[in-house]
Design a protein around this motif. Structure first.
Motif, mmCIF file in Angstrom:
data_model
loop_
_atom_site.group_PDB
_atom_site.id
_atom_site.type_symbol
_atom_site.label_atom_id
_atom_site.label_comp_id
_atom_site.label_asym_id
_atom_site.label_seq_id
_atom_site.Cartn_x
_atom_site.Cartn_y
_atom_site.Cartn_z
ATOM 1 N N GLN A 106 87.303 20.372 62.353
ATOM 2 C CA GLN A 106 86.707 19.578 61.683
ATOM 3 C C GLN A 106 87.678 18.188 61.409
ATOM 4 O O GLN A 106 88.953 18.421 61.478
ATOM 5 C CB GLN A 106 86.418 19.883 60.431
ATOM 6 N N ILE A 107 87.151 16.933 61.274
ATOM 7 C CA ILE A 107 87.793 15.781 61.412
ATOM 8 C C ILE A 107 87.008 14.965 60.073
ATOM 9 O O ILE A 107 85.753 14.862 60.367
ATOM 10 C CB ILE A 107 88.217 14.930 62.342
ATOM 11 N N ASN A 108 87.425 14.879 59.087
ATOM 12 C CA ASN A 108 86.768 14.308 57.625
ATOM 13 C C ASN A 108 85.643 15.213 57.573
ATOM 14 O O ASN A 108 84.494 14.678 57.040
ATOM 15 C CB ASN A 108 86.409 12.824 58.053
ATOM 16 N N ARG A 109 85.456 16.391 57.665
ATOM 17 C CA ARG A 109 84.553 17.282 57.228
ATOM 18 C C ARG A 109 83.349 17.540 58.350
ATOM 19 O O ARG A 109 82.252 17.730 58.080
ATOM 20 C CB ARG A 109 83.958 17.379 55.788
ATOM 21 N N ILE A 110 83.690 16.637 59.382
ATOM 22 C CA ILE A 110 82.549 16.696 60.290
ATOM 23 C C ILE A 110 83.038 17.594 61.577
ATOM 24 O O ILE A 110 84.343 17.355 62.089
ATOM 25 C CB ILE A 110 82.505 15.289 60.984
ATOM 26 N N VAL A 111 82.110 18.515 61.988
ATOM 27 C CA VAL A 111 82.629 19.404 62.872
ATOM 28 C C VAL A 111 82.701 18.867 64.279
ATOM 29 O O VAL A 111 82.057 18.225 64.787
ATOM 30 C CB VAL A 111 81.485 20.479 63.041
ATOM 31 N N VAL A 112 83.716 19.130 65.063
ATOM 32 C CA VAL A 112 83.984 18.831 66.418
ATOM 33 C C VAL A 112 83.167 19.962 67.165
ATOM 34 O O VAL A 112 83.501 21.185 67.321
ATOM 35 C CB VAL A 112 85.490 19.013 66.906
ATOM 36 N N LEU A 113 82.255 19.523 68.144
ATOM 37 C CA LEU A 113 81.449 20.412 69.106
ATOM 38 C C LEU A 113 82.058 20.668 70.117
ATOM 39 O O LEU A 113 81.928 21.842 70.512
ATOM 40 C CB LEU A 113 80.092 19.572 69.145
ATOM 41 N N GLU A 114 82.938 19.693 70.778
ATOM 42 C CA GLU A 114 83.446 19.950 71.962
ATOM 43 C C GLU A 114 84.893 19.251 71.949
ATOM 44 O O GLU A 114 84.907 18.121 71.384
ATOM 45 C CB GLU A 114 82.642 19.538 73.270
ATOM 46 N N SER A 115 85.986 19.926 72.300
ATOM 47 C CA SER A 115 87.208 19.409 72.139
ATOM 48 C C SER A 115 88.002 19.480 73.473
ATOM 49 O O SER A 115 87.442 19.829 74.333
ATOM 50 C CB SER A 115 88.063 20.226 70.947
ATOM 51 N N ASP A 116 89.345 18.443 73.451
ATOM 52 C CA ASP A 116 89.922 18.285 74.550
ATOM 53 C C ASP A 116 89.400 18.103 75.817
ATOM 54 O O ASP A 116 89.813 18.483 76.973
ATOM 55 C CB ASP A 116 90.840 19.650 74.783
ATOM 56 N N LEU A 117 88.362 17.301 75.800
ATOM 57 C CA LEU A 117 87.571 16.802 77.156
ATOM 58 C C LEU A 117 88.745 15.449 77.640
ATOM 59 O O LEU A 117 88.918 14.293 77.189
ATOM 60 C CB LEU A 117 86.486 16.166 77.073
#
Length: 181
Positions: A106-117
């Motif tokens: 998460q960043i600022n309590r927002i979920v990262v749905l897909e990472s490292d694109l």
């Protein structure tokens, strides 16, 4: 906002950012983009329309989604602050990462749905929401209110947490120069 609107605004924002960059070779600059989905942008506009009253406000909000350098998910630790391009680099985003594999990044309590694109000039992380700087970050970055922000953060912890919440809030604070008089 349609995806073409978002792409056009990101292109305009990044063009303004690179022209004011201090790097001597813009082609070598690498960025991390924390990209909200179009649905997340539409939900923010519907729920909190006062946040984006002008093109300048949209540009600054988009700069808050861009961090200099590459930040792959495996490089991020718990409670790690990341500089953003918003407010001349004064605004920070906070990674809420844990070692537990069951907990999403998460960043600022927002979920990262897909990472490292991967991208040619950086890396993209797809977010389930929109990053919005809190009131204290905006007050600090606006200049002249650093002592007020410090007093709020050093005082009652619950007050700083409230002001970091969804709001809307209005903060009336004395300029730093008042304390010097």
């Amino acid at each position: 906002a349609s995806s073409s609107d978002l792409v056009a605004r990101l292109n305009a924002t990044s063009a303004g950012t690179s022209s004011s960059s201090t790097s001597s070779n813009e082609e070598d600059e690498l960025f991390t983009l924390w990209a909200p989905t179009n649905d997340a942008l539409a939900a923010l506009q519907a729920a909190r329309p006062w946040l984006l009253p002008s093109a300048e406000a949209v540009d600054e909000m988009l700069r808050y989604h861009i961090t200099p350098n590459l930040w792959y998910s495996r490089w991020l630790g718990p409670a790690q602050p990341l500089p953003t391009l918003a407010f001349d680099g004064e605004a920070l985003a906070l990674v809420n990462a844990t070692a537990a594999a069951a907990v999403a990044l998460q960043i600022n309590r927002i979920v990262v749905l897909e990472s490292d694109l991967p991208a040619s000039n950086g890396v993209l992380h797809k977010l389930g929401g929109v990053l919005v700087p809190d009131l204290l970050q905006i007050a600090y970055a606006s200049g002249g209110l650093q002592r007020t922000v410090a007093a709020l953060e050093e005082g009652d912890e619950s007050l700083a947490q409230v002001l970091a919440g969804p709001g809307p809030f209005t903060l009336f604070g004395p300029l730093d120069s008042v304390f010097e008089a």
